[in-house]
Design a protein around this motif. Sequence first.
Motif, PDB file in Angstrom:
ATOM      1  N   VAL A 128     -46.023 -39.884 -57.319  1.00 36.45           N
ATOM      2  CA  VAL A 128     -47.667 -39.488 -57.127  1.00 36.45           C
ATOM      3  C   VAL A 128     -47.814 -38.137 -57.771  1.00 36.45           C
ATOM      4  O   VAL A 128     -48.936 -38.036 -58.283  1.00 36.45           O
ATOM      5  N   GLU A 129     -47.030 -37.184 -57.585  1.00 37.49           N
ATOM      6  CA  GLU A 129     -47.160 -35.951 -57.876  1.00 37.49           C
ATOM      7  C   GLU A 129     -47.176 -35.829 -59.690  1.00 37.49           C
ATOM      8  O   GLU A 129     -48.181 -35.151 -60.397  1.00 37.49           O
ATOM      9  N   LYS A 154     -57.292 -31.566 -58.600  1.00 39.40           N
ATOM     10  CA  LYS A 154     -55.845 -32.213 -58.737  1.00 39.40           C
ATOM     11  C   LYS A 154     -55.013 -31.890 -57.742  1.00 39.40           C
ATOM     12  O   LYS A 154     -54.360 -32.780 -57.152  1.00 39.40           O
ATOM     13  N   LYS A 155     -54.911 -30.760 -57.104  1.00 39.64           N
ATOM     14  CA  LYS A 155     -54.394 -30.374 -55.784  1.00 39.64           C
ATOM     15  C   LYS A 155     -54.747 -31.293 -54.614  1.00 39.64           C
ATOM     16  O   LYS A 155     -54.107 -31.701 -53.774  1.00 39.64           O
ATOM     17  N   HIS A 159     -52.786 -33.975 -52.686  1.00 37.97           N
ATOM     18  CA  HIS A 159     -52.576 -33.761 -51.129  1.00 37.97           C
ATOM     19  C   HIS A 159     -53.294 -35.018 -50.163  1.00 37.97           C
ATOM     20  O   HIS A 159     -52.564 -35.289 -49.197  1.00 37.97           O
ATOM     21  N   ALA A 160     -54.222 -35.396 -50.722  1.00 36.80           N
ATOM     22  CA  ALA A 160     -54.958 -36.533 -50.002  1.00 36.80           C
ATOM     23  C   ALA A 160     -53.993 -37.772 -50.210  1.00 36.80           C
ATOM     24  O   ALA A 160     -53.990 -38.368 -49.202  1.00 36.80           O
ATOM     25  N   VAL A 161     -53.265 -37.999 -51.302  1.00 38.52           N
ATOM     26  CA  VAL A 161     -52.636 -39.166 -51.367  1.00 38.52           C
ATOM     27  C   VAL A 161     -51.378 -38.843 -50.681  1.00 38.52           C
ATOM     28  O   VAL A 161     -50.824 -39.957 -49.918  1.00 38.52           O
TER      29      VAL A 161
END
Length: 461
Positions: A128-129, A154-155, A159-161
Amino acid sequence: MSEPEQTLKAHSRPSTMDQTGKRLWIYPQAVAGFFTHRREWVSYFLVVVYLLIPWLRYDGLPLVQLNITERQFIILGNIYWPHDVKYLVFVLILAGISLFFFTALAGRLWCGWACPQTVFLEFIFRKVETWIEGDRNKRMALDRAPWTSQKLIKKASKHAVFLLFSAIVANTFLAYFVGTENVLVWMTQAPTEHWVAFLVMAANLGVFYFNFAWFREQFCTILCPYARFQSALTDEHTLQVTYDFTRGEPRGKKGKVAGDCIDCGACVRVCPTGIDIRNGNQLECIGCARCIDACDLIMDKVKRPRHLIRYDSEARLNKKTTTLMRPRVLIYAVLLVVLVSGFFWAVSHRPLVEFNVLRSPGNPYIILQNGDVSNHLSLRLVNKDRQSHNISFRLEGLDEAQLVVPVQPFLLPANTIRRLEIFINVPVAALSDGKHPVVLKLYSDEMEVAQSDAYVLGPQQ
Ligand code: SF4
Ligand code: SF4
C-alpha cells in the motif's frame, strides 16, 4: 557525558538505530524474483486462510474459536474445556519442536515465509505504501520534503488505508476469540451500547495500526524473542540466506577487482531490516531472501553467475561436506512424529464425560443416628459432548458401603459443568483402619466412561 560516550558502537546497536540511539527509518526497495514471487503466493494464501477461518462452520460450530471469556476452545467441531489444558500444552510443545526442527534445517524459514508480522507488513502494508508514495527513492524524497498539500494528501491517504486494513486484521483477530457474530454487532452498533467491547476493539486496532504503520521491523529486531535464541538452534550445516564471501570478495567495480560483488548495494536497499548480508549472518536477518532476488538481478545484468547470495550452509561455503540429516535434525523429526501421533491418538480418545471428586471442607465424615459413618463428597461433572448423557454412579471396593446419589440416573445436558453432592454410608466396623480405598465409576447410558479413586474415612479403631 562526552560525545564519544553518548554514541553507540556500530556492533552493539541494531541496524535500525544511529550512533545516538535514534531510529533509522528503513525504506526497502521493491524487488521481484524467484523467492519474492513464491513468498507472495504463500503470503496471500495465508492471509486468505486467516481472514476466512472465523467465518467457517463445522458441524454447526465455528471451525476455530478460542473463547476465553467462556473458557471454551472450539476446534473442528470439538469443544475443549479448561480440563483439556493438557492438549494445549501438547500443541505448544509441538509448535516449539517444529520451530526447532525447521530452524535447524533452514534457519528462519518461519520469519521470512509465514510469520504474520512479515506476511502483513511486507505483502499488505508495504505494498500500500509503495502504491501511494512510490518506491524507495520517492518515499525518501517525500519524507524529506516540506509539508505541502500533495504530501498531506499522500500521507493522509496512506494512513487511512492503513487504518482500514488494520481494522480488518484486528477485528478478524478478535473474531477468533469472540466469534464473527459478536464482532459484527459491536461494529454496527453505537459504542454507547457496549463501551467495554468498543474499548477492546479500539485498543486492538490501535496495537495493529501502531505496529504496521510505525513499529514495523523493530518488532523482529527488538521485541521478538525467537531472533535471540535462533543462533542456538542452527549449526554450520543449516541452510541460511548467505553471501558467498569467497566468490564475492574483493568487491568493487566490475573489471577492477577479482570478486563478483560489484558493491552496488542492491542487497542492502531491498532488505526490510536494513542490514548488509555481506557482513555475515546477523540477528536482524529474517531470512526473507529479498537480497537473493536483488543480487540475482544484478548478476544477470553484469553477466555473472547467479546465487552470489543464496540459501546455503556455512559448511558448504567453507568447502566442507554438509548434510541436512544431522543428529539434531533427526532427533527433532522423530520427536515430531511421536508427538503428532500421540496428539492425534490422545485427541481421538478424549473422554467426553469426566468428573473429579472433591471432599467437602470441614468434617471428613459424620456419624449417623444408626451408628454408620457417612462421607460427603462433591463431584464436579463435565459433559464436553454436544449431546446430553444419562448419568449414574456405582461404587466398588467396599461391599458394605452404600452410595447415596440424589437421583440416578439423571440427565447431564450437553456442554455443561455440574456439581453433584453424594454420600457414602458405611458401617463403622467396615473401616478397621479408619479409611478404605474405593473406586467411583461413572456410567453414561449404562456404559462405563470414567472412574476416580477415593477414600472412605471414619474413626480409627
Ligand atoms: S547485490 Fe550482489 S553485487 Fe550488489 S552489493 Fe549485494 S552482493 Fe554485491
Ligand atoms: S539480509 Fe536478506 S534475507 Fe536477511 S532480512 Fe535482509 S533481505 Fe532478508
